[in-house]
Design an enzyme around this catalytic site. Structure first.
Site, PDB file in Angstrom:
ATOM      1  N   THR A  19      42.145 -73.487   8.341  1.00  0.00           N
ATOM      2  CA  THR A  19      43.007 -72.740   7.423  1.00  0.00           C
ATOM      3  C   THR A  19      44.419 -73.286   7.605  1.00  0.00           C
ATOM      4  O   THR A  19      44.688 -74.034   8.557  1.00  0.00           O
ATOM      5  CB  THR A  19      43.009 -71.228   7.728  1.00  0.00           C
ATOM      6  N   VAL A  35      44.350 -73.549  17.750  1.00  0.00           N
ATOM      7  CA  VAL A  35      45.642 -73.233  17.148  1.00  0.00           C
ATOM      8  C   VAL A  35      46.239 -74.478  16.495  1.00  0.00           C
ATOM      9  O   VAL A  35      46.336 -75.537  17.127  1.00  0.00           O
ATOM     10  CB  VAL A  35      46.629 -72.705  18.222  1.00  0.00           C
ATOM     11  N   LYS A  36      46.628 -74.326  15.243  1.00  0.00           N
ATOM     12  CA  LYS A  36      47.264 -75.454  14.541  1.00  0.00           C
ATOM     13  C   LYS A  36      48.778 -75.376  14.694  1.00  0.00           C
ATOM     14  O   LYS A  36      49.378 -74.319  14.494  1.00  0.00           O
ATOM     15  CB  LYS A  36      46.910 -75.418  13.049  1.00  0.00           C
ATOM     16  N   ILE A  37      49.339 -76.524  15.023  1.00  0.00           N
ATOM     17  CA  ILE A  37      50.794 -76.622  15.220  1.00  0.00           C
ATOM     18  C   ILE A  37      51.273 -77.843  14.444  1.00  0.00           C
ATOM     19  O   ILE A  37      50.640 -78.904  14.506  1.00  0.00           O
ATOM     20  CB  ILE A  37      51.110 -76.764  16.733  1.00  0.00           C
TER      21      ILE A  37
END
Ligand code: E4P
Length: 231
Positions: free
Chosen positions: A27, A83-85
């Site tokens: 997402t 976790v997207k960063i």
């Protein structure tokens, strides 16, 4: 090659997962905002649908402190979350800390080989080069993917390459040929992978021929002969 669906839409996720070949979900803030539901609740609902699959959820802070706070919280929601960063210096600083804490991080918005090299050194779990967005500005996204695969192989980096922003089946085929670990696909592209006009035409031919000869074929299937029989 693993397939992730690049969507936050629950209906698309349910439909995709039911086919048995979806390994996870990506997402981003745009996709989540489209669903107009509380972020945490929505991501947990996705986790429930994909069961053992990985679910990528993105931070929205752009300073290291904020990214660390959000990343730790998001990672604590469910064990299958990555976790997207974003690929910014503050993001890489946060990545270096989070990777030592054992939090799995996907560095997103990657558009160059040096960026990919940096995040592998800093311990990213996934790196997401955006192929389609490069194509959009007349730069071949597949060239970038090839460079990243070469560099990662040369140094045996453990970071997995997640080919992102895929716009059509040829992106998927070429990414697979290069050995990208994962491709993340919008639902429409995922559906296109299943289709071929010769499959449809061939199937129609088989069914038509069967129908024409139906009388002579008899009740060869148990279920047709005895509809109430136990399966
Ligand atoms: C990846 O994780 C991103 O969500 C995505 O692939 C972006 O693709 P787009 O260029 O189609 O928005």
């Amino acid at each position: 090659m693993k397939f992730f669906l690049d969507t936050a839409n629950l209906e698309e996720i349910r439909r995709g997962v039911s086919l048995g070949v979806v390994d996870g979900i990506t997402t981003n803030p745009t996709l989540v905002a489209r669903e107009k539901r509380p972020f945490r609740e929505h991501i947990l609902e996705i986790c429930k649908i994909v069961k053992d699959g990985v679910v990528n959820a993105e931070v929205v802070s752009t300073d290291t402190e904020g990214i660390l706070r959000e990343a730790r919280e998001i990672a604590g929601w469910h064990p299958n979350i990555v976790v997207k960063i974003p690929m910014i210096p503050d993001g890489v600083r946060a990545l270096s800390i989070l990777s030592k804490e054992g939090i799995r991080v996907n560095i997103t918005l990657v558009f160059s080989a040096p960026q990919a090299l940096i995040v592998a050194k800093a311990g990213a779990y996934f790196v997401s080069p955006f192929l389609g967005r490069l194509d959009d500005i007349s730069i071949d996204g597949l060239v970038l993917l090839r460079e990243i695969m070469e560099i990662y192989r040369a140094y045996n980096f453990s970071t997995q390459v997640l080919a992102a922003s895929l716009r059509h089946p040829m992106h998927v085929v070429e990414a697979a040929r290069m050995g990208a670990h994962i491709g993340t696909l919008p639902y429409k592209v995922f559906e296109q992978l299943f289709k071929h006009p010769l499959t449809d035409r061939g199937l129609q031919g088989f069914l038509d021929d069967w129908e024409k000869a139906r009388e002579t074929l008899g009740p060869i299937f148990q279920s047709a002969a005895a509809p109430n029989a136990r399966r």
